[in-house]
Motif scaffolding. Structure first.
Motif, PDB file in Angstrom:
ATOM      1  N   PRO A 251      -8.650   4.477 -15.475  1.00 32.75           N
ATOM      2  CA  PRO A 251      -8.858   4.441 -16.929  1.00 32.75           C
ATOM      3  C   PRO A 251      -7.854   3.555 -17.663  1.00 32.75           C
ATOM      4  CG  PRO A 251      -7.901   6.538 -16.253  1.00 32.75           C
ATOM      5  CD  PRO A 251      -8.286   5.821 -15.003  1.00 32.75           C
ATOM      6  N   SER A 252      -6.641   3.443 -17.127  1.00 32.49           N
ATOM      7  CA  SER A 252      -5.660   2.610 -17.835  1.00 32.49           C
ATOM      8  C   SER A 252      -6.068   1.147 -17.780  1.00 32.49           C
ATOM      9  CB  SER A 252      -4.261   2.812 -17.246  1.00 32.49           C
ATOM     10  OG  SER A 252      -4.239   2.408 -15.896  1.00 32.49           O
ATOM     11  N   ASP A 253      -6.662   0.722 -16.675  1.00 32.67           N
ATOM     12  CA  ASP A 253      -7.136  -0.664 -16.595  1.00 32.67           C
ATOM     13  C   ASP A 253      -8.262  -0.907 -17.591  1.00 32.67           C
ATOM     14  OD1 ASP A 253      -5.357  -1.189 -14.638  1.00 32.67           O
ATOM     15  OD2 ASP A 253      -6.787  -1.102 -12.995  1.00 32.67           O
TER      16      ASP A 253
ATOM     17  N   ASN B 175      -6.836  -1.259 -20.939  1.00 30.80           N
ATOM     18  CA  ASN B 175      -6.205  -2.569 -21.144  1.00 30.80           C
ATOM     19  C   ASN B 175      -7.220  -3.707 -21.232  1.00 30.80           C
ATOM     20  OD1 ASN B 175      -3.602  -1.510 -21.121  1.00 30.80           O
ATOM     21  ND2 ASN B 175      -3.452  -1.654 -18.894  1.00 30.80           N
ATOM     22  N   ALA B 176      -8.457  -3.417 -20.908  1.00 34.81           N
ATOM     23  CA  ALA B 176      -9.494  -4.457 -20.908  1.00 34.81           C
ATOM     24  C   ALA B 176     -10.282  -4.452 -22.209  1.00 34.81           C
ATOM     25  CB  ALA B 176     -10.429  -4.234 -19.718  1.00 34.81           C
ATOM     26  N   ASP B 177      -9.678  -3.968 -23.272  1.00 30.79           N
ATOM     27  CA  ASP B 177     -10.363  -3.915 -24.575  1.00 30.79           C
ATOM     28  C   ASP B 177     -10.869  -5.300 -24.959  1.00 30.79           C
ATOM     29  OD1 ASP B 177     -11.267  -3.620 -27.106  1.00 30.79           O
ATOM     30  OD2 ASP B 177      -9.437  -2.718 -27.909  1.00 30.79           O
ATOM     31  N   ILE B 178     -12.156  -5.440 -24.910  1.00 31.71           N
ATOM     32  CA  ILE B 178     -12.777  -6.737 -25.181  1.00 31.71           C
ATOM     33  C   ILE B 178     -13.071  -6.897 -26.671  1.00 31.71           C
ATOM     34  CG2 ILE B 178     -15.199  -6.023 -24.915  1.00 31.71           C
ATOM     35  CD1 ILE B 178     -15.615  -8.494 -23.147  1.00 31.71           C
ATOM     36  N   THR B 179     -12.829  -5.830 -27.442  1.00 36.19           N
ATOM     37  CA  THR B 179     -13.154  -5.859 -28.866  1.00 36.19           C
ATOM     38  C   THR B 179     -11.954  -6.222 -29.730  1.00 36.19           C
ATOM     39  OG1 THR B 179     -12.599  -3.537 -29.307  1.00 36.19           O
ATOM     40  CG2 THR B 179     -14.812  -4.005 -28.451  1.00 36.19           C
ATOM     41  N   GLY B 180     -10.813  -6.446 -29.099  1.00 37.80           N
ATOM     42  CA  GLY B 180      -9.632  -6.799 -29.879  1.00 37.80           C
ATOM     43  C   GLY B 180      -9.135  -5.663 -30.753  1.00 37.80           C
ATOM     44  N   GLY B 181      -9.388  -4.454 -30.340  1.00 39.66           N
ATOM     45  CA  GLY B 181      -8.890  -3.304 -31.088  1.00 39.66           C
ATOM     46  C   GLY B 181      -9.883  -2.729 -32.075  1.00 39.66           C
TER      47      GLY B 181
ATOM     48  N   GLY C  87     -22.030  -5.802 -23.749  1.00 41.02           N
ATOM     49  CA  GLY C  87     -22.270  -4.851 -22.663  1.00 41.02           C
ATOM     50  C   GLY C  87     -22.440  -5.467 -21.300  1.00 41.02           C
ATOM     51  N   SER C  88     -22.985  -6.665 -21.231  1.00 44.20           N
ATOM     52  CA  SER C  88     -23.252  -7.263 -19.928  1.00 44.20           C
ATOM     53  C   SER C  88     -22.124  -8.177 -19.461  1.00 44.20           C
ATOM     54  CB  SER C  88     -24.572  -8.025 -19.956  1.00 44.20           C
ATOM     55  OG  SER C  88     -24.526  -9.021 -20.956  1.00 44.20           O
ATOM     56  N   LEU C  89     -21.009  -8.180 -20.194  1.00 36.54           N
ATOM     57  CA  LEU C  89     -19.859  -8.985 -19.762  1.00 36.54           C
ATOM     58  C   LEU C  89     -18.981  -8.178 -18.814  1.00 36.54           C
ATOM     59  CD1 LEU C  89     -18.806 -10.658 -23.147  1.00 36.54           C
ATOM     60  CD2 LEU C  89     -20.367 -11.525 -21.380  1.00 36.54           C
ATOM     61  N   ALA C  90     -18.149  -8.891 -18.054  1.00 34.31           N
ATOM     62  CA  ALA C  90     -17.261  -8.219 -17.101  1.00 34.31           C
ATOM     63  C   ALA C  90     -16.004  -7.713 -17.798  1.00 34.31           C
ATOM     64  CB  ALA C  90     -16.877  -9.184 -15.993  1.00 34.31           C
ATOM     65  N   LEU C  91     -15.473  -6.623 -17.295  1.00 33.42           N
ATOM     66  CA  LEU C  91     -14.166  -6.157 -17.749  1.00 33.42           C
ATOM     67  C   LEU C  91     -13.121  -7.109 -17.179  1.00 33.42           C
ATOM     68  CD1 LEU C  91     -14.156  -2.285 -17.238  1.00 33.42           C
ATOM     69  CD2 LEU C  91     -14.257  -3.533 -19.392  1.00 33.42           C
ATOM     70  N   GLY C  92     -12.329  -7.699 -18.057  1.00 33.91           N
ATOM     71  CA  GLY C  92     -11.424  -8.753 -17.603  1.00 33.91           C
ATOM     72  C   GLY C  92     -10.221  -8.278 -16.824  1.00 33.91           C
TER      73      GLY C  92
ATOM     74  N   GLN D 157      -0.054 -10.647 -12.947  1.00 35.84           N
ATOM     75  CA  GLN D 157       0.971 -10.752 -14.007  1.00 35.84           C
ATOM     76  C   GLN D 157       0.596  -9.871 -15.191  1.00 35.84           C
ATOM     77  OE1 GLN D 157       0.969 -14.227 -16.556  1.00 35.84           O
ATOM     78  NE2 GLN D 157       3.159 -14.568 -16.114  1.00 35.84           N
ATOM     79  N   ARG D 158      -0.665  -9.970 -15.629  1.00 38.74           N
ATOM     80  CA  ARG D 158      -1.093  -9.129 -16.761  1.00 38.74           C
ATOM     81  C   ARG D 158      -1.001  -7.656 -16.412  1.00 38.74           C
ATOM     82  NH1 ARG D 158      -5.125 -13.093 -17.248  1.00 38.74           N
ATOM     83  NH2 ARG D 158      -6.657 -11.773 -16.198  1.00 38.74           N
ATOM     84  N   TRP D 159      -1.364  -7.320 -15.174  1.00 38.96           N
ATOM     85  CA  TRP D 159      -1.327  -5.925 -14.735  1.00 38.96           C
ATOM     86  C   TRP D 159       0.107  -5.391 -14.798  1.00 38.96           C
ATOM     87  CZ3 TRP D 159       0.736  -2.825 -10.825  1.00 38.96           C
ATOM     88  CH2 TRP D 159       0.080  -1.621 -10.565  1.00 38.96           C
ATOM     89  N   LEU D 160       1.069  -6.212 -14.364  1.00 40.80           N
ATOM     90  CA  LEU D 160       2.464  -5.765 -14.365  1.00 40.80           C
ATOM     91  C   LEU D 160       3.040  -5.670 -15.771  1.00 40.80           C
ATOM     92  CD1 LEU D 160       3.816  -7.759 -11.286  1.00 40.80           C
ATOM     93  CD2 LEU D 160       3.824  -5.264 -11.535  1.00 40.80           C
ATOM     94  N   LEU D 161       2.537  -6.507 -16.665  1.00 40.35           N
ATOM     95  CA  LEU D 161       3.100  -6.524 -18.027  1.00 40.35           C
ATOM     96  C   LEU D 161       2.365  -5.581 -18.978  1.00 40.35           C
ATOM     97  CD1 LEU D 161       3.722 -10.383 -18.408  1.00 40.35           C
ATOM     98  CD2 LEU D 161       5.365  -8.601 -17.796  1.00 40.35           C
ATOM     99  N   ALA D 162       1.285  -4.968 -18.517  1.00 43.88           N
ATOM    100  CA  ALA D 162       0.513  -4.081 -19.392  1.00 43.88           C
ATOM    101  C   ALA D 162       1.214  -2.737 -19.528  1.00 43.88           C
ATOM    102  CB  ALA D 162      -0.886  -3.881 -18.811  1.00 43.88           C
ATOM    103  N   GLY D 163       0.944  -2.107 -20.673  1.00 42.60           N
ATOM    104  CA  GLY D 163       1.456  -0.753 -20.906  1.00 42.60           C
ATOM    105  C   GLY D 163       2.799  -0.743 -21.607  1.00 42.60           C
ATOM    106  N   THR D 164       3.136   0.420 -22.114  1.00 41.80           N
ATOM    107  CA  THR D 164       4.427   0.603 -22.793  1.00 41.80           C
ATOM    108  C   THR D 164       5.071   1.892 -22.266  1.00 41.80           C
ATOM    109  OG1 THR D 164       3.471  -0.392 -24.779  1.00 41.80           O
ATOM    110  CG2 THR D 164       5.584   0.758 -25.020  1.00 41.80           C
ATOM    111  N   PRO D 165       6.126   1.804 -21.484  1.00 41.24           N
ATOM    112  CA  PRO D 165       6.741   0.574 -20.970  1.00 41.24           C
ATOM    113  C   PRO D 165       5.832  -0.092 -19.955  1.00 41.24           C
ATOM    114  CG  PRO D 165       7.701   2.468 -19.872  1.00 41.24           C
ATOM    115  CD  PRO D 165       6.770   3.017 -20.919  1.00 41.24           C
ATOM    116  N   SER D 166       6.058  -1.376 -19.758  1.00 40.50           N
ATOM    117  CA  SER D 166       5.221  -2.102 -18.799  1.00 40.50           C
ATOM    118  C   SER D 166       5.539  -1.637 -17.382  1.00 40.50           C
ATOM    119  CB  SER D 166       5.469  -3.604 -18.922  1.00 40.50           C
ATOM    120  OG  SER D 166       6.749  -3.922 -18.402  1.00 40.50           O
ATOM    121  N   ARG D 167       4.597  -1.912 -16.491  1.00 38.53           N
ATOM    122  CA  ARG D 167       4.845  -1.533 -15.091  1.00 38.53           C
ATOM    123  C   ARG D 167       6.050  -2.296 -14.533  1.00 38.53           C
ATOM    124  NH1 ARG D 167      -1.215  -1.796 -15.121  1.00 38.53           N
ATOM    125  NH2 ARG D 167      -1.983   0.334 -14.816  1.00 38.53           N
ATOM    126  N   LEU D 168       6.232  -3.534 -14.984  1.00 39.63           N
ATOM    127  CA  LEU D 168       7.390  -4.302 -14.524  1.00 39.63           C
ATOM    128  C   LEU D 168       8.682  -3.628 -14.974  1.00 39.63           C
ATOM    129  CD1 LEU D 168       8.344  -6.867 -13.066  1.00 39.63           C
ATOM    130  CD2 LEU D 168       8.272  -8.043 -15.278  1.00 39.63           C
TER     131      LEU D 168
END
Lengths: 218, 225
Positions: free
Chosen positions: A69-71, A74-80, A92-97, B190-201
């Motif tokens: 779920p954390s990934d 972090n993949a918010d495609i809507t910019g918040g 909906g048919s785009l990939a989670l980045g 890189q993005r995976w390691l820098l994501a989150g607060t605090p980041s994984r890095l």
């Protein structure tokens, strides 16, 4: 309370061929082929060897989203802004980045002893055995009574079980954990796609563990 | 006059055969063609619905297919009977979340995932710092900030010169990068390691190696959740 194996032995097992199964598989960093039969002793139906499969690609990918779920957050495609119906139609048919790509496999099994735990009769027998059927969708790390039931699979000579998916809580959301004995029932496997990422729609359709649904998915 | 629910023999056999082929639950009569039928999965789900409506499964072979065929027909009838007129039972207003989730399921069935190019394989050098950077895409400055030293100091770390108390940190970064780079590529790692607060890095630099490594290793398998 320990499960009573008596009623569990009465659950019908089927001799059946299931032609379509899918599993999303980790991609090694050295470029070698992914191993669709890699297992680890963990998860809802953990035994020494449990291969988690689903009855459709969307369920397999939904399991992936629910497990990370954390990934997805972090993949918010809507910019918040958050995903609404209009956004879903567009995105909906785009990939989670931000989610690692994975391979998808299709597996054919010819089981001699598949226990379908989704039938009304099976539910009745499970309840008599002391199994709480709400466990099918119980959250980690406990997963309700599922691990205990899995520990009895070898005794019951179950090769695999057909169960509801916690990640895709719709009538077509079904998983098939295959146990050690069921490994021998594998007929064929095919790689459907070498690398793919779940779609935004799958992430939005997924049911997450309590309080872990990413906020941007509404 | 009592209803005769038994179809004629040819009809039964044809229906049974069609059902067995399309539904993907073949009996000993299966030919193998059904494995390539794109309708198999959806039909299989219909089959499950029938099971849930009418109880435990019977293959139908023992009844020459009559029983199964009847179940299929009964399921269709029940489905129609269960549909109330819209005027009597207008649909309940759904919350926005429910609407998005249910609409998303429809789209997801059509597009469950999107194929992507598999990231290129990184070529490792055997140098700890270099390899950690190659598989994670991290810059010297990003590594330096995580361990609170200057970028110049990190740039000077070469074979045999990495401070002993930084070795495990770099090994963890490299190990995590190798776990993830096959699916994410270096920029994704890189993005995976820098994501989150605090980041994984930052968590790694603070000593939470086991926690972050466990998160990375969780990608290797596909547990049902």
């Amino acid at each position: 309370m320990a499960l009573d194996p008596g009623p569990l032995r009465e659950i019908p097992v089927q001799r059946t061929a299931l032609t379509v199964y899918f599993r999303q598989v980790w991609l090694p960093g050295d470029g070698s082929a992914p191993d669709p039969f890699f297992v680890r002793r963990e998860g809802r139906w953990a035994t020494d060897w449990t291969l988690y499969t689903a009855t459709s690609p969307e369920v397999a990918w939904a399991e992936y989203c629910r497990n990370h779920p954390s990934d997805v957050a972090n993949a918010d495609i809507t910019g918040g802004v958050g995903l609404d119906l209009a956004g879903l139609a567009a995105l909906g048919s785009l990939a989670l980045g931000a989610v690692p790509a994975r391979a998808l496999y299709e597996l054919d099994f010819a089981f001699d002893r598949l226990a379908d735990l989704t039938s009304a009769w099976a539910s009745e027998l499970l309840t008599r055995a002391g199994f709480d059927t709400a466990s099918f969708t119980a959250d980690p790390p406990g997963y309700g009574d599922c691990p205990e039931l899995a520990s009895l699979a070898a005794t019951l000579e179950w090769q695999a079980i057909l169960v509801p998916s916690a990640a895709w809580q719709l009538p077509d959301g079904l998983c098939v954990p295959v146990f050690q004995e069921g490994r021998l029932a594998l007929v064929e496997h095919r790689r459907v796609v070498a690398a793919a990422r779940p779609s935004v729609a799958v992430a939005a359709a997924t049911t997450y563990a309590d309080a872990l649904r990413p906020r941007w998915l509404a | 006059m009592p209803l005769d629910l038994t179809p004629s023999t040819p009809d039964v056999k044809q229906s049974s055969h069609d059902w067995l082929v399309v539904k993907g639950w073949p009996s000993t009569q299966a030919t193998g063609d059904e494995y390539s039928d794109p309708l198999t999965l959806g039909s299989y789900i219909d089959t499950l619905k029938i099971i849930s409506l009418f109880g435990p499964w019977a293959t139908g072979d023992e009844y020459g297919g009559v029983f199964v065929t009847s179940k299929v027909r009964l399921a269709g009838l029940r489905e129609h009977a269960a549909e109330p007129p819209d005027t009597l039972h207008p649909p309940a207003e759904q919350s926005p979340a429910e609407s998005v989730q249910s609409r998303a399921a429809t789209i997801a069935r059509a597009v469950p995932a999107v194929p992507v190019e598999r990231p290129p394989v990184p070529h490792l050098t055997g140098e700890l710092l270099d390899d950690a950077r190659i598989v994670t895409g991290l810059t010297l400055d990003q590594i330096a900030r995580a361990v609170r030293v200057s970028g110049r100091a990190v740039a000077a770390w070469r074979a045999g010169t990495v401070p002993s108390h930084r070795v495990s940190f770099l090994q963890a970064i490299r190990s995590i990068g190798v776990s993830l780079v096959g699916g994410l590529g270096p920029s994704g790692v890189q993005r995976w390691l820098l994501a989150g607060t605090p980041s994984r890095l930052d968590r790694l630099a603070a000593g939470d190696v086991d926690g972050v490594v466990a998160e990375a290793r969780a990608y290797e398998t596909s547990p049902a959740t």
